[in-house]
Design a protein around this motif. Structure first.
Motif, PDB file in Angstrom:
ATOM      1  N   ILE A  44       0.894  -1.157   0.000  1.00 48.58           N
ATOM      2  CA  ILE A  44       0.000   0.000   0.000  1.00 48.58           C
ATOM      3  C   ILE A  44       0.934   1.209   0.000  1.00 48.58           C
ATOM      4  O   ILE A  44       1.642   1.455   0.974  1.00 48.58           O
ATOM      5  CB  ILE A  44      -0.921   0.006   1.243  1.00 48.58           C
ATOM      6  N   TRP A  45       0.926   1.956  -1.087  1.00 44.53           N
ATOM      7  CA  TRP A  45       1.932   2.993  -1.306  1.00 44.53           C
ATOM      8  C   TRP A  45       1.522   4.320  -0.696  1.00 44.53           C
ATOM      9  O   TRP A  45       0.428   4.473  -0.171  1.00 44.53           O
ATOM     10  CB  TRP A  45       2.260   3.067  -2.799  1.00 44.53           C
ATOM     11  N   TYR A  46       2.400   5.267  -0.759  1.00 42.59           N
ATOM     12  CA  TYR A  46       2.311   6.543  -0.046  1.00 42.59           C
ATOM     13  C   TYR A  46       0.957   7.235  -0.241  1.00 42.59           C
ATOM     14  O   TYR A  46       0.450   7.362  -1.351  1.00 42.59           O
ATOM     15  CB  TYR A  46       3.459   7.454  -0.485  1.00 42.59           C
ATOM     16  N   ASN A  47       0.396   7.642   0.911  1.00 46.73           N
ATOM     17  CA  ASN A  47      -0.812   8.475   0.970  1.00 46.73           C
ATOM     18  C   ASN A  47      -2.074   7.832   0.416  1.00 46.73           C
ATOM     19  O   ASN A  47      -2.946   8.516  -0.101  1.00 46.73           O
ATOM     20  CB  ASN A  47      -0.551   9.834   0.300  1.00 46.73           C
ATOM     21  N   CYS A  48      -2.203   6.531   0.574  1.00 49.97           N
ATOM     22  CA  CYS A  48      -3.452   5.852   0.220  1.00 49.97           C
ATOM     23  C   CYS A  48      -4.414   5.891   1.409  1.00 49.97           C
ATOM     24  O   CYS A  48      -3.988   5.911   2.563  1.00 49.97           O
ATOM     25  CB  CYS A  48      -3.190   4.392  -0.153  1.00 49.97           C
ATOM     26  N   VAL A  49      -5.704   5.878   1.098  1.00 50.72           N
ATOM     27  CA  VAL A  49      -6.747   5.788   2.116  1.00 50.72           C
ATOM     28  C   VAL A  49      -7.581   4.556   1.810  1.00 50.72           C
ATOM     29  O   VAL A  49      -8.096   4.404   0.697  1.00 50.72           O
ATOM     30  CB  VAL A  49      -7.649   7.037   2.133  1.00 50.72           C
ATOM     31  N   ILE A  50      -7.699   3.676   2.809  1.00 47.87           N
ATOM     32  CA  ILE A  50      -8.541   2.483   2.690  1.00 47.87           C
ATOM     33  C   ILE A  50      -9.512   2.540   3.864  1.00 47.87           C
ATOM     34  O   ILE A  50      -9.109   2.383   5.016  1.00 47.87           O
ATOM     35  CB  ILE A  50      -7.698   1.196   2.721  1.00 47.87           C
ATOM     36  N   ARG A  51     -10.787   2.782   3.559  1.00 50.72           N
ATOM     37  CA  ARG A  51     -11.777   3.022   4.613  1.00 50.72           C
ATOM     38  C   ARG A  51     -12.918   2.034   4.459  1.00 50.72           C
ATOM     39  O   ARG A  51     -13.580   1.977   3.433  1.00 50.72           O
ATOM     40  CB  ARG A  51     -12.275   4.463   4.523  1.00 50.72           C
ATOM     41  N   ALA A  52     -13.167   1.265   5.546  1.00 56.51           N
ATOM     42  CA  ALA A  52     -14.175   0.205   5.504  1.00 56.51           C
ATOM     43  C   ALA A  52     -15.006   0.228   6.774  1.00 56.51           C
ATOM     44  O   ALA A  52     -14.910  -0.656   7.608  1.00 56.51           O
ATOM     45  CB  ALA A  52     -13.494  -1.147   5.313  1.00 56.51           C
ATOM     46  N   GLU A  53     -15.832   1.263   6.918  1.00 51.62           N
ATOM     47  CA  GLU A  53     -16.669   1.345   8.112  1.00 51.62           C
ATOM     48  C   GLU A  53     -18.069   0.791   7.899  1.00 51.62           C
ATOM     49  O   GLU A  53     -18.747   0.476   8.867  1.00 51.62           O
ATOM     50  CB  GLU A  53     -16.739   2.786   8.631  1.00 51.62           C
ATOM     51  N   VAL A  54     -18.514   0.621   6.644  1.00 49.41           N
ATOM     52  CA  VAL A  54     -19.872   0.137   6.378  1.00 49.41           C
ATOM     53  C   VAL A  54     -19.909  -1.238   5.712  1.00 49.41           C
ATOM     54  O   VAL A  54     -20.971  -1.806   5.525  1.00 49.41           O
ATOM     55  CB  VAL A  54     -20.665   1.143   5.507  1.00 49.41           C
ATOM     56  N   ASN A  55     -18.751  -1.743   5.347  1.00 54.62           N
ATOM     57  CA  ASN A  55     -18.613  -3.060   4.733  1.00 54.62           C
ATOM     58  C   ASN A  55     -17.146  -3.424   4.851  1.00 54.62           C
ATOM     59  O   ASN A  55     -16.436  -2.828   5.664  1.00 54.62           O
ATOM     60  CB  ASN A  55     -19.085  -3.027   3.271  1.00 54.62           C
ATOM     61  N   ARG A  56     -16.669  -4.361   4.042  1.00 57.18           N
ATOM     62  CA  ARG A  56     -15.278  -4.782   4.185  1.00 57.18           C
ATOM     63  C   ARG A  56     -14.476  -4.492   2.922  1.00 57.18           C
ATOM     64  O   ARG A  56     -15.029  -4.394   1.829  1.00 57.18           O
ATOM     65  CB  ARG A  56     -15.195  -6.257   4.539  1.00 57.18           C
ATOM     66  N   VAL A  57     -13.161  -4.407   3.119  1.00 56.31           N
ATOM     67  CA  VAL A  57     -12.204  -4.288   2.024  1.00 56.31           C
ATOM     68  C   VAL A  57     -11.175  -5.393   2.221  1.00 56.31           C
ATOM     69  O   VAL A  57     -10.621  -5.535   3.312  1.00 56.31           O
ATOM     70  CB  VAL A  57     -11.507  -2.910   2.013  1.00 56.31           C
ATOM     71  N   VAL A  58     -10.929  -6.178   1.178  1.00 53.83           N
ATOM     72  CA  VAL A  58      -9.941  -7.249   1.211  1.00 53.83           C
ATOM     73  C   VAL A  58      -8.947  -7.001   0.088  1.00 53.83           C
ATOM     74  O   VAL A  58      -9.352  -6.778  -1.062  1.00 53.83           O
ATOM     75  CB  VAL A  58     -10.598  -8.637   1.032  1.00 53.83           C
TER      76      VAL A  58
END
Length: 185
Positions: A44-58
């Motif tokens: 996961i490279w510089y300044n990425c946002v991964i947001r999973a508050e309502v479902n999931r991220v895989v």
């Protein structure tokens, strides 16, 4: 719980804490929030946002999410009881400044830089979305197809050289992530 390490935020939200494999590379500036799973040797490279508050991220093994990309998902809604998780398989290339939202990228998919992939869209194995494209809701790129444009449309089938190039890109990012990890620790 909020954890800062070299300007990385790993945030528990709604009782869900990100799960990150010990061999994954998370670059400074990243924000990883909620029900997120990141596999072995992923980067996961510089300044990425991964947001999973309502479902999931895989995010699968050896996949890379390049600088400035944003990944989100959508929760349950009328007619879509499971909502739209974002599921990224193994050996996936995601270019710089990409927006992934509630979509599925199969193993070895490729998303070109500054592209957008919307809810319910699918990119199959060894398929490519060109740089700057927008794959609209529910569209599907089949194996070994190239789609481009906004909205994205089929352009041509990919030859063996293009598929091999994508695989070499994955190997490059796994190697490059190790060099960056050593530099930022």
């Amino acid at each position: 719980m909020t954890h800062m390490r070299h300007d990385i935020s790993i945030i528990t939200l709604n009782g869900k804490t990100p799960t990150i494999h010990e061999t994954a590379f998370i670059a400074p500036g990243c924000r990883i929030i909620g029900d997120v799973t990141i596999g072995a040797e992923a980067s996961i490279w510089y300044n990425c946002v991964i947001r999973a508050e309502v479902n999931r991220v895989v995010i699968g093994a050896r996949s890379n999410i390049q600088d400035g990309s944003i990944i989100h998902c959508d929760g349950p809604m009328p007619g879509v009881e499971d909502g739209f998780p974002t599921i990224i398989g193994d050996d996936v290339l995601v270019g710089h400044n990409v927006m992934l939202h509630g979509c599925i990228l199969h193993d070895r998919a490729f998303v070109g830089l500054s592209s957008t992939v919307m809810n319910g869209a699918v990119i199959e194995s060894d398929a490519m979305l060109a740089a700057g494209a927008m794959l609209t809701q529910g569209k599907r790129i089949e194996t070994r197809q190239l789609w481009a444009g906004s909205p994205a449309r089929f352009v041509r089938d990919l030859d063996d050289a293009a598929v091999m190039g994508m695989r070499l890109g994955v190997a490059h990012y796994v190697h490059n992530a190790k060099a960056h990890a050593a530099a930022v620790t």
